[in-house]
Design a protein around this motif. Structure first.
Motif, mmCIF file in Angstrom:
data_model
loop_
_atom_site.group_PDB
_atom_site.id
_atom_site.type_symbol
_atom_site.label_atom_id
_atom_site.label_comp_id
_atom_site.label_asym_id
_atom_site.label_seq_id
_atom_site.Cartn_x
_atom_site.Cartn_y
_atom_site.Cartn_z
ATOM 1 N N MET A 130 2.189 -3.892 3.413
ATOM 2 C CA MET A 130 3.339 -4.664 3.895
ATOM 3 C C MET A 130 3.096 -6.162 3.670
ATOM 4 O O MET A 130 1.993 -6.668 3.926
ATOM 5 N N LYS A 131 4.113 -6.859 3.189
ATOM 6 C CA LYS A 131 3.984 -8.291 2.944
ATOM 7 C C LYS A 131 3.855 -9.043 4.269
ATOM 8 O O LYS A 131 4.427 -8.626 5.289
ATOM 9 N N ARG A 148 4.657 -11.830 7.112
ATOM 10 C CA ARG A 148 5.989 -12.256 7.559
ATOM 11 C C ARG A 148 5.906 -13.549 8.367
ATOM 12 O O ARG A 148 4.864 -13.894 8.910
ATOM 13 N N THR A 183 11.136 -12.423 9.455
ATOM 14 C CA THR A 183 11.275 -11.390 10.476
ATOM 15 C C THR A 183 12.054 -11.967 11.644
ATOM 16 O O THR A 183 12.023 -13.184 11.885
#
Length: 461
Positions: free
Chosen positions: A1-2, A4, A34
């Protein structure tokens, strides 16, 4: 997951746009936005120093973020904006968990500071001598309306104002950079731009002349923008009476792109109080500009700012502010009770208007302006307005919300499939309220034809 990021913004339109710039820079580093600070790897609080309440809210929010830092030691917490510049020592002392301090003139250093914070290096981007004009990536928060910085800082020394100590002296952006940004926005299908500056109509005074001898000033800039796209809606905030020239009045009146709306801070309607504030104009000078604008632009929407309870404000001085509001009849006003701000001249003076008196005066001014706003909007019922559709109404999803050229809110029945965001619709005002109008759509004046906007609308659902 990148990784945020999450940004919390306090304060004015300039801060909102600064947050857009910071978001663009973080995304250039590979971070995604986010909606939840709990999910973020980088958190930025973009602060305001104009009033006391945002300062208290900052420390309250930082207190809550301490818990996140304890649970996630690699979390990067940054404080940006005016309070970061003015209150750096206090922030470091009270909240040592803050990793980055970033002043408004140093936003372009954000990528370096984030990397430094992640690797234990230098994490401060402060100082007022830094050139604030470098072009940075921007993550626009709207598909149709955009903020554009044209001048940074302020050379005035209003005794109540903390902005010069946070944003430094005036620096105009180079005309080529401003106009290139606006051409890009036009090519991307944006409908509306708002030009930003603490004293926006001081633009160009530090730039000299063009090769042909033409003086670069704010009226000239408006003409160049109109030449790029006369169908733009162009707004600006906030002008100062000292730089309000006849050529600027003519530009607002004559250029089809410039909206018939003027936000023109008054602060006080009393000359003695204005002098203590070092506002550099009299109420007579202010009124003469208003009169000229109304003569050249019938029906112009006028909005303002006002402070009550400033140091030494007498009953008579406050009554003169009420008198000015009754006579000028603004369409809307942003009104505040004075609160002392650290590093300002007035901070050293007695704050001698009791809090209960400030509250009473503020309530009287708010009530007066509310009556005027209702009356003025009621007088406009039956007229038709060009409305730029912004999206569904917050209070009624079966209706749409948009803004007139005079920047008044219009709510009317409709669906996005018929009037997509960015559509300009002729709407008849059926009822007038304190906040604006409800109305009925008459016809579409301009449809959305930008592939970028249509794609974003489709993705939004």
């Amino acid at each position: 997951m990148k990784p945020r990021y999450w940004i919390q913004t306090y304060g004015c339109q300039m801060n909102v746009h600064d947050s857009e710039r910071m978001a663009g820079m973080l995304e250039s580093l590979g971070l995604d936005a986010t909606d939840s600070p709990e999910e973020a790897d980088v958190i930025l609080l973009n602060t305001c120093a104009v009033r006391e309440r945002p300062e208290h809210k900052l420390y309250s929010d930082l207190g809550r973020l301490r818990g996140l830092k304890n649970d996630k030691p690699d979390l990067v917490i940054g404080v940006a904006g005016c309070m970061a510049q003015r209150e750096a020592d206090s922030i470091r002392r009270r909240v040592p968990e803050v990793d980055i301090l970033l002043g408004p003139r140093n936003l372009h250093h954000l990528p370096l500071l984030v990397r430094a914070a992640q690797n234990g290096g230098n994490r401060d981007g402060l100082g007022l001598e830094t050139d604030p004009t470098p072009v940075t990536p921007v993550r626009r928060s709207s598909a149709t309306s955009a903020w554009v910085d044209v001048i940074f800082g302020c050379n005035f020394k209003c005794t109540y104002c903390a902005v010069p100590s946070a944003r430094g002296r005036e620096v105009s952006r180079r005309p080529s950079e401003v106009l290139d940004e606006i051409r890009q926005l036009s090519d991307l299908g944006y409908r509306e731009i708002t030009l930003l500056g603490q004293t926006v109509n001081a633009y160009g005074h530090d730039l000299g002349k063009l090769d042909d001898g033409t003086r670069i000033d704010f009226a000239w800039l408006l003409e160049q923008i109109n030449n790029i796209n006369p169908n733009f809606r162009v707004r600006f905030t906030s002008p100062h009476p000292m730089y309000f020239t006849e050529s600027l009045v003519d530009a607002i009146a004559d250029l089809p792109s410039v909206c018939e709306h003027l936000h023109f801070p008054l602060q006080s309607g009393d000359n003695t109080c204005l002098k203590r504030m070092k506002r550099t104009y009299t109420i007579e000078r202010y009124r003469s500009i208003i009169d000229r604008v109304r003569e050249r632009i019938p029906g112009v929407t006028l909005t303002t700012d006002a402070i009550v309870g400033f140091c030494g404000e007498s009953d008579e001085e406050f009554e003169n502010t009420l008198k000015a509001f009754r006579e000028i009849r603004f369409d809307q006003a942003f009104m505040f009770a004075y609160s002392p701000r650290h590093t300002t001249e007035a901070f050293e003076w007695p704050d001698d208007v009791p809090a209960i008196v400030k509250k009473e005066r503020l309530n009287r001014l708010i009530d007066l302006q509310a009556d005027i706003s209702r009356e003025k909007n009621g007088e406009l019922v039956g007229q038709t307005f060009e409305v730029l559709v912004e999206g569904p109404s917050d209070k009624d999803p079966l209706k749409l919300a948009g803004r007139t050229r005079g920047n008044k809110l219009m709510i009317f029945p409709g669906a996005l499939r018929d009037y997509p965001v960015g559509t300009i619709v002729e709407v008849e005002a059926r009822d007038g309220f304190l906040w604006g109008f409800t109305g009925e759509a008459q016809r579409v004046l301009s449809s959305v034809d930008s592939p970028r906007v249509l794609m974003e609308l489709q993705m939004a659902g």
